[in-house]
Design an enzyme around this catalytic site. Structure first.
Site, mmCIF file in Angstrom:
data_model
loop_
_atom_site.group_PDB
_atom_site.id
_atom_site.type_symbol
_atom_site.label_atom_id
_atom_site.label_comp_id
_atom_site.label_asym_id
_atom_site.label_seq_id
_atom_site.Cartn_x
_atom_site.Cartn_y
_atom_site.Cartn_z
ATOM 1 N N CYS A 1 6.457 -5.107 -8.726
ATOM 2 C CA CYS A 1 7.918 -5.086 -9.233
ATOM 3 C C CYS A 1 8.606 -5.501 -8.383
ATOM 4 O O CYS A 1 9.606 -6.211 -8.680
ATOM 5 C CB CYS A 1 8.252 -3.445 -9.047
ATOM 6 S SG CYS A 1 7.764 -2.572 -8.158
ATOM 7 N N HIS B 1 9.774 1.633 -6.987
ATOM 8 C CA HIS B 1 9.386 0.777 -7.519
ATOM 9 C C HIS B 1 10.963 0.232 -7.195
ATOM 10 O O HIS B 1 11.730 1.163 -7.200
ATOM 11 C CB HIS B 1 9.477 1.537 -8.390
ATOM 12 C CG HIS B 1 9.553 0.686 -9.796
ATOM 13 N ND1 HIS B 1 8.703 -0.097 -9.966
ATOM 14 C CD2 HIS B 1 10.541 0.939 -10.895
ATOM 15 C CE1 HIS B 1 9.236 -0.488 -11.509
ATOM 16 N NE2 HIS B 1 9.946 -0.402 -11.916
#
Length: 774
Positions: A89, A357
């Site tokens: 990510c 994330h």
């Protein structure tokens, strides 16, 4: 819907009151729950396993039909996402930020990464770009082979511009950088490393190299001034972002003021002045010599905690402005404007510095709308405040608990990297146009992708048609499942019915696992079966049955199993009642003339011994919880009772000595009233009775008297050693191997265990065993 326990109780509540010889057919039917009323459709939240007449939530038929809107096609006006390969990510976030920089894309596409294309040579494309595998079909148009990172980046950005898929696959680009898919890195570190690598790759392209430096890198000066002589020294340095402290501050404005604040160098931090030839107090300032067009502000969310010896995340809210004017901080750069506007925010969602994330929020320069790029999922921000949605997901906070945002500001507890772009109305708007040969590759991929969608739709339509026919058949049979008569039904497996009602092939009906030892239906299997009308059963067996299938009709109820379970339930209840009586008698005043000896271990675990010898299921602890007492004389359900049952094989054997007589050690036995003995004799009729006046074994008594002096000496020795060697006994202050500075001794673990038992109990046997280690 009654609870499962309530249904079980209703089925067997008669069993404790009924004599085994008087169990009727009606009792058997009640045990098998034949007469339970069916649950009304829709009244249950889930299927009642305890009621064989409940068919709620069994029928959940779904055809092999997919949502056309979720077929992987990008919606009109939306952007293309990037597939997360595991923990990539951080790469996806920065790629999306750079992709929305028109100047960067224009320069990237102007780079002649495919020199063979200028001569007209074509080859087969590499890389996968679709959410699902496209048909393995050679592209009709000649394409290119991407072999290096620049080529993969050009091809990936072309897909982001022209692909009709919801997201594309960056595997080739990630692999070209030798990045591990399942290893997450810091987004800011990756940004600096990649841009540094990009500058080296463009050594021959001086114009492009200069663009990268002017676009993303600036320079600053560290000016140190001696407080005594006023002499100054300057150190030049390049920067990719300004690292701002956010701990204890409320806004980026405060962080910038702190960043440019004059620093005083005193005490141990004094500055060595070359003019004075000595350490002196001094001041240090930071001055920006040049500012890149794209200014990155790194919010230092991860700080090192000395008490934890680890990095921790600062999750406080920080205000950051939509417009930024560096001139108010005393910055006077050589070129360019001082004013910037916010174009991107990278959010770090996660509680620690070692996991989480990354999600970028990016401003679309053409529409002025903010978008959220969560890997494959791209959506327009619903809130007017950037970062609000991800803060609420992480912290569960309402907007009322967040700091009030002044006009022109945003606030976030997870903002990690702020991207500002210089305001310049006179600046030329870059025209982004990917090379035509790359556009052809993506157009061909789009064509193959749409063809695969059309094929999937054709299969789906055929499946839907077949599913409608199957649904009609299921509905017609399902409506007749409920038996109209309690004597006209058969049992079918709930698991089999559930699979059948989903429209899948359930296979043949197999009831063999639900039979008891008498080759009839076990009453314990009732919770796994449903009563189905004979009419529906005939249809099901005609389609799914076998010639040798065992059919569970209403005549397959096993009376002997019902009687056996009633006997078990009554016996367990009798044990519970007798347990209560024994507890009361054990605590009552005992008449020595009317009492008998019982082993303490036997009295502690008599119920478990009886259950094991007669193959009776263990009584649950909650049935005797109200009878429990803290006195050791009462039989308590505990791990201690388990240990007793494991050490003695038969009841009261623990008070019989090796000579077959009453043991002389009174610590192993206790007196029990004759009334209590009468209860225990019902369970252990062959047990030897030892009245209070029964003489003990003379040989054991003589041995015990001889050892009395040794026992007293052992107890005195144990008390002395426990006091003198308290740390050893309590395993405190043990020396560490890497910190040993004097002579130490190593003891065998067996010796230590025997010695600890001796200190704890003062038992002669443990004392004697210690000599074996000497």
């Amino acid at each position: 819907m009654p609870a499962k326990i309530a249904l079980e109780k209703r089925a067997w509540e008669w069993a404790l009151k009924r004599s085994l010889s008087k169990i009727s057919e009606e009792d058997v039917r009640t045990a098998y729950r034949v007469n339970f009323p069916p649950c009304k459709p829709g009244i249950c939240r889930k299927n009642c396993n305890g009621n064989p007449n409940c068919f709620n939530h069994l029928q959940s038929f779904q055809s092999e039909q997919n949502d056309i809107e979720d077929d992987g096609i990008k919606s009109k006006g939306n952007f293309v996402g990037l597939k997360n390969l595991g923990s990539t990510c951080y790469v996806n976030s920065l790629l999306q930020v750079w992709f929305h920089n028109d100047q960067f894309c224009s320069v990237l596409f102007s780079c002649n990464a495919f020199p063979d294309m200028a001569t007209g040579h074509r080859a087969v494309s590499s890389g996968s770009s679709s959410p699902s595998d496209l048909p393995t079909k050679k592209l009709k148009c000649d394409s290119v082979i991407a072999t290096n990172t620049i080529q993969h980046l050009q091809l990936l950005f072309t897909r982001l511009y022209y692909s009709q898929q919801k997201y594309v696959d960056p595997t080739d680009f990630v692999n070209s950088l030798s990045l591990k898919h399942n290893e997450q890195q810091d987004a800011q570190e990756f940004r600096n490393l990649f841009l540094g690598w990009l500058e080296k790759m463009l050594q021959e392209e001086l114009t492009l190299k200069a663009f990268i430096r002017n676009e993303f890198r600036g320079s600053c000066s560290y000016i140190t001034t001696c407080s005594r002589c006023g002499n100054s020294s300057t150190i030049q340095s390049d920067y990719g972002e300004l690292e701002l402290n956010i701990k204890g501050v409320k806004s980026v404005d405060d962080s910038l003021s702190d960043f440019f604040k004059e620093e005083r160098l005193t005490d141990d931090n004094q500055y060595y002045c070359h003019h004075c030839q000595h350490k002196q107090d001094a001041t240090r300032n930071i001055r920006l010599s040049s500012v890149p067009r794209v200014l990155n502000l790194q919010l230092l969310r991860f700080v090192y905690d000395m008490s934890l010896l680890a990095k921790v995340k600062v999750s406080s809210h920080i205000l950051f402005p939509e417009s930024l004017d560096l001139s108010q901080y005393g910055c006077h750069v050589d070129r360019g404007s001082y004013k910037f506007h916010l174009t991107g925010v990278i959010i770090h969602r996660g509680p620690t510095a070692y996991s989480g994330h990354y999600i970028p929020h990016i401003l679309d320069s053409k529409t002025g709308e903010w978008y959220r790029f969560d890997d494959e999922h791209v959506s327009k921000l619903n809130s007017k405040y950037v970062g609000k949605e991800d803060d609420e997901v992480m912290l569960g906070l309402s907007s009322k608990k967040k700091p009030r945002c002044p006009k022109g500001y945003h606030a976030s507890a997870n903002a990690y990297l702020l991207v500002y772009t210089r305001d310049n109305s006179d600046e030329h708007v870059a025209k982004v146009d990917a090379p035509c040969y790359l556009q052809e590759v993506v157009e061909e991929e789009n064509k193959l992708f749409l063809e695969s969608i059309q094929q999937a739709e054709a299969v789906m339509n055929a499946s839907t048609l077949k599913g409608c026919e199957t649904q009609k058949e299921l509905n017609s049979i399902f409506s007749s499942l409920y038996p109209a008569d309690n004597n006209d039904f058969e049992w079918i497996s709930t698991e089999w019915l559930t699979v059948w009602l989903t429209g899948l092939d359930p296979g043949p009906i197999d009831n063999s696992q639900y039979l008891c030892e008498h080759n009839l239906m076990s009453p314990e299997s009732v919770t796994k079966l449903k009563q189905v009308s004979s009419k529906a059963v005939e249809i099901l067996y005609e389609k799914y049955g076998k010639s040798d299938s065992i059919r569970l009709s209403c005549s397959m109820m096993c009376r002997r199993c019902v009687v056996n379970k009633c006997h078990q339930m009554q016996l367990k209840q009798r044990i519970v009642d007798d347990y209560k009586r024994l507890c009361a008698l054990a605590k009552s005043r005992i008449d020595p003339a009317d009492s008998c000896w019982i082993g303490k271990k036997s009295f502690q675990c008599w119920r478990r011994l009886y259950q094991q010898s007669n193959d009776i299921e263990e009584i649950q602890e909650d049935t005797v919880q109200q009878c429990s007492t803290k006195e050791t004389s009462c039989d308590q359900p505990s791990t201690k009772a388990d240990d007793c049952a494991a050490t003695i094989m038969s009841f009261n054997e623990d008070i019989v000595c090796c000579h077959g007589k009453l043991c002389a050690d009174e610590s192993k036995r206790r007196l029990l009233p004759s009334k209590a003995w009468a209860i225990l004799l019902q369970y252990f009729p062959n047990t030897m009775l030892y009245a209070n006046e029964t003489p003990v074994c003379p040989e054991c008594l003589a041995s015990l008297n001889d050892n009395a002096g040794e026992l007293q000496l052992a107890k005195q020795t144990a008390a002395i050693q426990k006091e003198e060697l308290a740390d050893l006994y309590l395993t405190k202050s043990r020396p560490q191997l890497d910190m040993i500075t004097s002579e130490v001794y190593v003891l065998p673990i067996g010796f230590y265990e025997e010695w600890s038992a001796f200190i704890k109990c003062g038992i002669v046997d443990n004392w004697l065993k210690l000599s074996l280690y000497l």
